[in-house]
Design an enzyme around this catalytic site. Structure first.
Site: not given
Length: 192
Positions: A65, A67, A95, A98
């Protein structure tokens, strides 16, 4: 500390500038077929520590992801997995995975554009970053360039749905007409 807080005018200006960079990063992800989420990690003095967009599809890595990738860059650059005082700008609410990484990095602030009602781990579904049971909380600001961030991800998923519908339509058509080259031969009794 922790939870959603009010913005001061000068903070809002720099938040908008940094979110603009994260949004551009998200657009770069779209060009590579990734879900358009962009992230920018900066130090407390505004120095860029990392930037990334989602790369899960291309890298076949469910943890890739935006992040996580930006945090990895920041840790590498600073030589420490803890990034106290750092601020992460993300186009879409992180999410729970993260959000956990943000806590582990000990960031000071998270700034995000639009909420994620289906997977948000910060305010929508869970409030991980402000949970007083944990040994660190992160200041959260939301709604920076919210409309632009939401529009980008919505248009991406609309295009995905359209492409999927076209694929399904083509598949259904090919199943009804398995050999389009044979269509002109109907009624022709001669052997090839």
């Amino acid at each position: 500390m922790g939870g959603v807080v009010e913005m001061l005018p000068d903070q809002k200006q720099s938040d908008v500038s940094f979110m603009t960079i994260a949004l551009e990063e998200a657009k770069s992800g779209v060009e590579q077929g990734e879900v358009p989420v962009g992230a920018l990690l900066v130090s407390s003095t505004g120095e860029e520590l990392g930037r990334a967009h989602n790369a899960s599809i291309r890298s076949t890595d469910p943890t890739a992801h935006a992040e996580i990738l930006a945090l990895r860059q920041g840790a590498e650059r600073s030589g420490n997995y803890r990034l106290p005082g750092a601020i992460l700008y993300v186009t879409i609410e992180p999410c729970s995975m993260c959000a956990g990484a943000i806590l582990q990095a000990r960031l000071a602030r998270l700034v995000f554009g639009a909420r994620d009602p289906k997977a948000g781990g910060v305010v929508s579904l869970f409030q991980i970053l402000g949970d007083p049971r944990l040994n660190h909380q992160v200041e959260v600001r939301e709604g920076i360039l919210e409309e632009e961030c939401r529009a980008l991800i919505r248009s991406f998923f609309q295009m995905q749905r359209l492409a999927h519908a076209q694929w399904e339509n083509a598949k259904m058509h090919s199943e009804r007409n398995p050999r389009s080259s044979d269509a002109g031969r109907q009624g022709d009794t001669r052997l090839p």
